[in-house]
Design an enzyme around this catalytic site. Structure first.
Site, PDB file in Angstrom:
ATOM      1  N   TYR A   9     -12.016  -2.552  -2.366  1.00  0.00           N
ATOM      2  CA  TYR A   9     -12.491  -2.747  -0.987  1.00  0.00           C
ATOM      3  C   TYR A   9     -14.012  -2.807  -0.908  1.00  0.00           C
ATOM      4  O   TYR A   9     -14.590  -2.498   0.144  1.00  0.00           O
ATOM      5  CB  TYR A   9     -11.958  -1.625  -0.099  1.00  0.00           C
ATOM      6  CG  TYR A   9     -10.530  -1.860   0.374  1.00  0.00           C
ATOM      7  CD1 TYR A   9     -10.173  -3.034   1.033  1.00  0.00           C
ATOM      8  CD2 TYR A   9      -9.533  -0.895   0.185  1.00  0.00           C
ATOM      9  CE1 TYR A   9      -8.878  -3.261   1.478  1.00  0.00           C
ATOM     10  CE2 TYR A   9      -8.224  -1.116   0.632  1.00  0.00           C
ATOM     11  CZ  TYR A   9      -7.917  -2.298   1.286  1.00  0.00           C
ATOM     12  OH  TYR A   9      -6.640  -2.513   1.737  1.00  0.00           O
ATOM     13  N   HIS A  33      -1.564  -5.458   1.631  1.00  0.00           N
ATOM     14  CA  HIS A  33      -2.838  -6.153   1.441  1.00  0.00           C
ATOM     15  C   HIS A  33      -2.571  -7.559   0.913  1.00  0.00           C
ATOM     16  O   HIS A  33      -1.679  -7.751   0.099  1.00  0.00           O
ATOM     17  CB  HIS A  33      -3.725  -5.413   0.427  1.00  0.00           C
ATOM     18  CG  HIS A  33      -4.910  -6.231   0.004  1.00  0.00           C
ATOM     19  ND1 HIS A  33      -6.068  -6.281   0.747  1.00  0.00           N
ATOM     20  CD2 HIS A  33      -5.080  -7.087  -1.035  1.00  0.00           C
ATOM     21  CE1 HIS A  33      -6.910  -7.129   0.159  1.00  0.00           C
ATOM     22  NE2 HIS A  33      -6.345  -7.626  -0.924  1.00  0.00           N
ATOM     23  N   LYS A  69       0.838  -1.188   0.000  1.00  0.00           N
ATOM     24  CA  LYS A  69       0.000   0.000   0.000  1.00  0.00           C
ATOM     25  C   LYS A  69       0.888   1.259   0.000  1.00  0.00           C
ATOM     26  O   LYS A  69       2.098   1.178   0.211  1.00  0.00           O
ATOM     27  CB  LYS A  69      -0.927  -0.033   1.220  1.00  0.00           C
ATOM     28  CG  LYS A  69      -1.877  -1.259   1.243  1.00  0.00           C
ATOM     29  CD  LYS A  69      -2.962  -1.048   2.285  1.00  0.00           C
ATOM     30  CE  LYS A  69      -3.377  -2.329   2.962  1.00  0.00           C
ATOM     31  NZ  LYS A  69      -4.381  -2.114   4.025  1.00  0.00           N
ATOM     32  N   GLU A 115      -9.650 -10.249  -7.119  1.00  0.00           N
ATOM     33  CA  GLU A 115      -8.668  -9.163  -7.005  1.00  0.00           C
ATOM     34  C   GLU A 115      -7.609  -9.251  -8.101  1.00  0.00           C
ATOM     35  O   GLU A 115      -7.204  -8.227  -8.655  1.00  0.00           O
ATOM     36  CB  GLU A 115      -8.034  -9.180  -5.609  1.00  0.00           C
ATOM     37  CG  GLU A 115      -9.031  -8.753  -4.535  1.00  0.00           C
ATOM     38  CD  GLU A 115      -8.572  -8.952  -3.100  1.00  0.00           C
ATOM     39  OE1 GLU A 115      -9.360  -8.653  -2.194  1.00  0.00           O
ATOM     40  OE2 GLU A 115      -7.430  -9.420  -2.877  1.00  0.00           O
ATOM     41  N   ASN A 128      -1.217  -0.194   7.673  1.00  0.00           N
ATOM     42  CA  ASN A 128      -0.646  -1.532   7.894  1.00  0.00           C
ATOM     43  C   ASN A 128       0.081  -2.092   6.672  1.00  0.00           C
ATOM     44  O   ASN A 128       0.318  -3.285   6.573  1.00  0.00           O
ATOM     45  CB  ASN A 128      -1.714  -2.490   8.448  1.00  0.00           C
ATOM     46  CG  ASN A 128      -2.866  -2.710   7.486  1.00  0.00           C
ATOM     47  OD1 ASN A 128      -2.846  -2.224   6.348  1.00  0.00           O
ATOM     48  ND2 ASN A 128      -3.867  -3.452   7.917  1.00  0.00           N
TER      49      ASN A 128
END
Ligand code: ADP
Length: 169
Positions: A69, A135, A29, A146, A132
């Protein structure tokens, strides 16, 4: 044998078990990219024995991030999350290997880095849930969706690495 379709790949490598073809979508990310953690993250998957079959650097639009998402669209953090994912470069990857979906999630660690075990990517390298750094698809269906969302089929390669007989026996 680059860029062979999956079926041809399996015919060519019949002695290698089909489970090896499991693929998952992994993304560094924007926070992971900005913090210089791309190589660290790639390294952990690569050293484990997984195979990189697709990679690109993209800045997703907020709309695209929202699609990625979509399962979280009713969460209070959905808007901020979509905004954040689209705030800068993301390294989108497809990794292949036996059990890579489930084990990839273990390498990544729990969603909240305060709860991720030391030794995991988030445990070692992140502090808060909203930053974080990585992904990873959470199951076979999401992995498929995805990968299809982020990659065209021709952006993925199928190949046998010479290390496979040493990784899988
Ligand atoms: P994971 O990324 O571990 O699969 P989820 O699918 O539950 O976790 O959530 C997707 C992402 O949304 C998380 O990685 C995190 O960046 C963000 N997120 C999850 N929960 C929260 C929260 N309570 N507050 C802010 N962001 C969150």
């Amino acid at each position: 044998a680059l860029a062979l379709p999956a079926a041809a790949y399996m015919l060519q490598d019949q002695e290698v078990h089909a489970a090896e073809l499991e693929r998952t979508f992994i993304a560094v990310k924007p926070d992971g990219v900005q913090r210089g953690l791309i190589s660290e993250i790639i390294s952990r998957f690569e050293r484990k024995g997984y195979k990189l079959v697709g990679i690109k650097v993209v800045v997703p639009s907020k709309e695209f991030a929202g699609k990625h998402y979509h399962a979280l669209k009713d969460k209070p953090f959905f808007n901020g999350l979509s905004e954040f994912l689209s705030s800068g470069p993301v390294v989108a990857m497809v990794w292949e290997g036996e059990g890579v979906i489930t084990y990839g999630r273990k390498l990544i660690g729990a969603t909240d880095p305060q709860k991720s075990e030391p030794g995991t990517i988030r445990g070692d390298l992140a502090v808060v849930v909203g930053r974080n750094i990585i992904h990873g698809s959470d199951g076979p269906e999401t992995a498929k969706d995805e990968i299809n969302l982020w990659f065209k089929p021709e952006e993925l390669v199928s190949f046998t690495s010479n290390a496979e007989k040493w990784i899988y026996g």
